[in-house]
Design a protein around this motif. Structure first.
Motif, PDB file in Angstrom:
ATOM      1  N   SER A   1      -2.093  -4.507  -2.758  1.00  0.00           N
ATOM      2  CA  SER A   1      -1.055  -5.265  -1.534  1.00  0.00           C
ATOM      3  C   SER A   1      -1.655  -6.462  -0.900  1.00  0.00           C
ATOM      4  O   SER A   1      -0.904  -7.110  -0.294  1.00  0.00           O
ATOM      5  N   ASN A   2      -2.796  -6.407  -1.040  1.00  0.00           N
ATOM      6  CA  ASN A   2      -3.489  -7.725  -0.009  1.00  0.00           C
ATOM      7  C   ASN A   2      -3.826  -8.807  -0.929  1.00  0.00           C
ATOM      8  O   ASN A   2      -4.308  -9.873  -0.385  1.00  0.00           O
ATOM      9  N   SER A   3      -3.766  -9.008  -2.190  1.00  0.00           N
ATOM     10  CA  SER A   3      -3.910  -9.797  -2.871  1.00  0.00           C
ATOM     11  C   SER A   3      -2.788 -10.548  -3.638  1.00  0.00           C
ATOM     12  O   SER A   3      -1.927  -9.561  -3.822  1.00  0.00           O
ATOM     13  N   LEU A   4      -3.057 -11.758  -4.274  1.00  0.00           N
ATOM     14  CA  LEU A   4      -1.950 -12.345  -5.089  1.00  0.00           C
ATOM     15  C   LEU A   4      -2.641 -12.281  -6.540  1.00  0.00           C
ATOM     16  O   LEU A   4      -1.678 -12.864  -7.470  1.00  0.00           O
ATOM     17  N   ASP A   5      -3.382 -11.742  -7.074  1.00  0.00           N
ATOM     18  CA  ASP A   5      -4.061 -11.418  -8.239  1.00  0.00           C
ATOM     19  C   ASP A   5      -2.926 -10.354  -8.983  1.00  0.00           C
ATOM     20  O   ASP A   5      -2.546  -9.410  -8.521  1.00  0.00           O
TER      21      ASP A   5
END
Length: 71
Positions: free
Chosen positions: A57-61
């Motif tokens: 939820s904290n990444s755009l990967d």
């Protein structure tokens, strides 16, 4: 009720085996992969499937996420 997500197929498969389930069916077509597992001593089933979504939820990967769901 089981509902877990993993970023690695090996970790997901190990988790399912720890719960006491064995492979019953597998369905694979291009990027869509899914597996149905049956519990050794009861009629319970698990559904392991791959989806293409954000890795956390904290990444755009974006990548393959394995989801374990009880049926």
């Amino acid at each position: 009720m089981v509902n877990q997500s993993f970023t690695s197929f090996e970790k997901a498969k190990e988790y399912v085996k720890e719960l006491g389930y064995t492979l019953k069916h597998s369905h694979q077509f291009k990027e869509d992969r899914s597996f149905i597992f049956k519990h050794k001593h009861s009629r319970k089933h698990l559904y392991l499937r791959s989806t293409w979504q954000y890795l956390d939820s904290n990444s755009l990967d974006i990548g393959t996420v394995w989801t374990v769901q009880s049926l």
